[in-house]
Enzyme design. Sequence first.
Site, PDB file in Angstrom:
ATOM      1  N   ASP A  66      45.246  32.820  26.351  1.00  0.00           N
ATOM      2  CA  ASP A  66      45.033  33.818  27.625  1.00  0.00           C
ATOM      3  C   ASP A  66      45.541  35.274  27.365  1.00  0.00           C
ATOM      4  OD1 ASP A  66      47.439  33.605  27.448  1.00  0.00           O
ATOM      5  OD2 ASP A  66      48.037  33.325  29.445  1.00  0.00           O
ATOM      6  N   HIS A  67      45.621  36.069  26.042  1.00  0.00           N
ATOM      7  CA  HIS A  67      45.441  36.841  25.374  1.00  0.00           C
ATOM      8  C   HIS A  67      44.753  37.947  26.117  1.00  0.00           C
ATOM      9  CE1 HIS A  67      47.887  40.091  24.268  1.00  0.00           C
ATOM     10  NE2 HIS A  67      46.755  40.585  23.132  1.00  0.00           N
ATOM     11  N   ALA A  88      47.323  37.933  17.787  1.00  0.00           N
ATOM     12  CA  ALA A  88      46.670  38.492  19.105  1.00  0.00           C
ATOM     13  C   ALA A  88      47.468  39.256  19.750  1.00  0.00           C
ATOM     14  CB  ALA A  88      46.351  37.601  20.130  1.00  0.00           C
ATOM     15  N   ASP A 141      48.177  30.150  24.062  1.00  0.00           N
ATOM     16  CA  ASP A 141      47.830  29.135  25.616  1.00  0.00           C
ATOM     17  C   ASP A 141      46.391  30.114  25.731  1.00  0.00           C
ATOM     18  OD1 ASP A 141      48.261  31.832  26.201  1.00  0.00           O
ATOM     19  OD2 ASP A 141      49.914  30.090  27.408  1.00  0.00           O
ATOM     20  N   HIS A 167      34.437   3.927  42.776  1.00  0.00           N
ATOM     21  CA  HIS A 167      34.742   2.327  41.486  1.00  0.00           C
ATOM     22  C   HIS A 167      34.367   2.355  40.238  1.00  0.00           C
ATOM     23  CE1 HIS A 167      35.549   0.555  45.480  1.00  0.00           C
ATOM     24  NE2 HIS A 167      36.117  -0.107  44.512  1.00  0.00           N
ATOM     25  N   GLY A 210      62.175  41.730  23.460  1.00  0.00           N
ATOM     26  CA  GLY A 210      62.069  40.866  22.911  1.00  0.00           C
ATOM     27  C   GLY A 210      62.498  40.688  21.568  1.00  0.00           C
ATOM     28  N   GLY A 213      45.100  38.178  29.466  1.00  0.00           N
ATOM     29  CA  GLY A 213      46.096  39.206  30.110  1.00  0.00           C
ATOM     30  C   GLY A 213      45.950  40.439  29.618  1.00  0.00           C
TER      31      GLY A 213
END
Lengths: 569, 569
Positions: free
Chosen positions: A394-395, A551, A392, A217, A480, A398
């Site tokens: 994350d490049h 990027a 996002d 609560h 692509g 990745g």
Amino acid sequence: MTRLFADPSRFSEDQLRGFAAAYSEHVTRVPGGVVRTRPLRPGQVAVVVGGGSGHYPAFSGLVGSGLAAGAVVGNIFTSPSSRQAESVARAADAGGGVLYCFGNYAGDRMNFGMAQARLRDAGIDTRTVLVTDDVASAPAERSGERRGIAGDFTVFKVAGAAAEEGLGLDAVEAAARHANAATYSFGIAFAGCTMPGADAPLFTVPDGKMAIGLGIHGEPGVEDADMADAPAIARILVDRLLAERPATAGTRVAAILNGLGATKYEELFLLWGHVAEALAAAGLTVVRPEVGELVTSLDMAACSLTLMWLDEDLERWWCAPADAPGFRRLPLPEAPAQPRALPEAVLEAQVAAGDESSRGAAATVLAALRALQAALHDAAAELGRIDAVAGDGDHGRGMTKGVDAAVRAAERAGSRGAGARSLLSAAADAWADEAGGTSGVLWGVGLRALAQELGDTGPVDGVRVAAGARAALDAVTSLGGAKPGDKTLVDALAPLVDAFTAGVGRREDPVAAFELASAEASAAAESTAALTPRLGRARPLAERSVGTPDAGALSLALCARTVAGLFAK
Amino acid sequence: MTRLFADPSRFSEDQLRGFAAAYSEHVTRVPGGVVRTRPLRPGQVAVVVGGGSGHYPAFSGLVGSGLAAGAVVGNIFTSPSSRQAESVARAADAGGGVLYCFGNYAGDRMNFGMAQARLRDAGIDTRTVLVTDDVASAPAERSGERRGIAGDFTVFKVAGAAAEEGLGLDAVEAAARHANAATYSFGIAFAGCTMPGADAPLFTVPDGKMAIGLGIHGEPGVEDADMADAPAIARILVDRLLAERPATAGTRVAAILNGLGATKYEELFLLWGHVAEALAAAGLTVVRPEVGELVTSLDMAACSLTLMWLDEDLERWWCAPADAPGFRRLPLPEAPAQPRALPEAVLEAQVAAGDESSRGAAATVLAALRALQAALHDAAAELGRIDAVAGDGDHGRGMTKGVDAAVRAAERAGSRGAGARSLLSAAADAWADEAGGTSGVLWGVGLRALAQELGDTGPVDGVRVAAGARAALDAVTSLGGAKPGDKTLVDALAPLVDAFTAGVGRREDPVAAFELASAEASAAAESTAALTPRLGRARPLAERSVGTPDAGALSLALCARTVAGLFAK
């Protein structure tokens, strides 16, 4: 932050109206709360749960076959009134009497207590079982004073299953009491929840800390501790509950890893991996665990672990089917599943051995990959920052995941005598596999196309590299669909390939030609990236969702410069 | 904020490990993702879904009977690799071919596309249906470029149900394509999500604004608008989707009101109430709506509405049973439920008429209640602030809800000629009913006990009020179990009653005696409240959870002063 409402003072009524509309096949509104749309069998015990709202699926979402017959719904975090409790019980009663079951809070005790007295006066046999599972709220010797948190669910589940079995009121009450005695919970909070209409949470946890011993609560924790990682949090939760393992306990437990609202499924699953290990290490078998949101506290960021020590009865009731809006359990098929063994490395690529000069070229490729690895790790945070402007963020992650996997694969291939083509092909596939995403697959097909031109025999010269670079560009644009100017890595790759091919065509020194080409790629990438802040949110969504455009160009240029620098040495 | 992890770069793998452990009866890990633990029937089409992680229950939680045969699981918000997509499809294939189904993102298209080519080379018939439901991401004339968001779910559901029916690959592909063409989504975001290991969200929405046209990978919205209330947000969502109502559409729709993570169930239900009204007003019938979290984005605060325009086939597939970890739908019982009519006012109290002097006293009681109403509304925010120190901050709201209901009930009773006792009894019951919680029931029993002593005949004098005050104190302590010093409203009520009783016993003017007593109650309440900051979090939880201690004493003293002031005039 709780944002969706019209009048904050009517939040509870308004949400109940929408809930009943969404689940009209399951629940029907009555004054004070909801009851099942399909009535109980005549004489079946009505298990009536309840309390304040803000805890969905507790309490209204737990009304359905195999679970509660009705739920009394108070204002947010506030006990319903005795009139509400009485009204829902009268509507739920099917002649078998009423079992009130709710968490141990003063307001609920008083209001349900008054309702119970009135129902008994009216000739409806009514009992009450309080849930007292929160070990943080009082010491073991005063366990009757403990609060009810996520253990509400195990007790409701047992009571509901026992009632569905057709047991009488005495037996259903005894089952619920037995379940409560076997149920223990402990929780940790990371951030408080915000009431509708309020602009600040009910409590905050200092930066870098977590609050041990949460309430549901908006109560702050019992004490603050330094924020820990998931394995450490799993140990804290498991150790605290095992410390109160009852003397009579067996080795089978029901378990709930409960999220309070803003601590999400994937986080809970990750934590469950560590909790399950700790429970197994303690010799326990977990029966049908539930990992998710069962007793929430608006948008509080927090989690709790609940264990119910099973005997034969409790296990049967825990596993029994149920069908409520917020919890559905189906019977398991009779025949156990046959786990299929699937080899982890089923798709590992073949490596062709190279001749001596190609093995030498392969060593150079490996050195280049290692240089990329170092450069990309250095630049990862910056690449992520740039990527977050339109993507996002994350490049960087990745690219480092990809290059790390590529280096590992290249090392394995090299140790097996791979030529340049095989070594770079293995690296390319590993890059694509591990990085995933748009940039992963593009780097994968690009490097693989380059590899084909390097061959597994003979030396690698400028002409071969230029042909490979052209093939890489073709493969990337073909897959692509990007053209120069689309703000993708092609913006840097195309000038790199063009300049290098031209230089090699003019019979320049390939190292010098590559150095010049990489400078052109960098300039192109910088000018592409410079557009980003100006375009910002005005860019069409369809473009923004295509991977990591700016990027991507910058990281390709960085890689080109890194390789050029390596060879210039 | 995403907090539970060990190594952020391994978040996806680690959460999948825990997920598979929790739901081992349903899913089995294979390289690249998960497949059903119980294999498909031989020749059944394998619907394979997938994408990045961070969207639970999409995608791994949607693997189960009636839904997907397998899910490919990438890193957070990142497409899985082609190798992963191929591996999961090979594990899921039961000889009936593979239907890949996923949201329309470049990375997923490339990776699944490469996997599809390899599977076809290997003789496994493979098709792909992209989900393109997000109307915000591209205009209607370029609907093929749209992204997939929560509409992923309706398309997966249809494909899974069609495969479960035993249809062949052509028919399952056609069903999924048909579902996608009929599915439209639109969303609004309030706050961005935070990647594991990051300390800031991927985007922020300015204070007082909301982002129209959300993405599910932390992309910002298409545009910002002023924050609106739930009815206005419902209109925005419904209007945008009805604007694209297909020419062929009927009047039956499936609907999902999807929460993205931190926008919680009660908020979604509240919003659904308004969405359902708007859809009904447009002449639409909603079939088995889902209100909850089906396609999330970590802990993003946002919601989206999805409509799938139904025909007979789509409705059958939408309603078909399913049993996956993150979504279970049971068949509805054959016989429709009999809604039970329950009178709203079943428990309305009887009002006894008073004699003339008691009706005069009743008018005074009503005036006193109105004075309390004004004073409590003025003090509500401050009482909430004080309550939040140790409780959940709702004391001010509870008191105003209670007194508002009491005044309404007293007015009704007064208009029916109630005496003092009946009028105050009706007010007491209404206060308890509407406020709920600890303070509601305590004020209810206290005022009711006071009322009994006032009678419905004869004048009300100091002796009657003193006896009533004593009865109220007895009722409150008897029900709540609190003693003076427990930091509850008894800390103010006991000195009030003692001082007033003593004054009346000394035959002082009752008004003067009450004024003095109220001053003593205030002093006692202030000294109780002054302890709060010092005790703070060190107070035992069991005490803290007992309602609203300090604010309760303060509000009782405020009421006493208000009544004293009214009579002193």
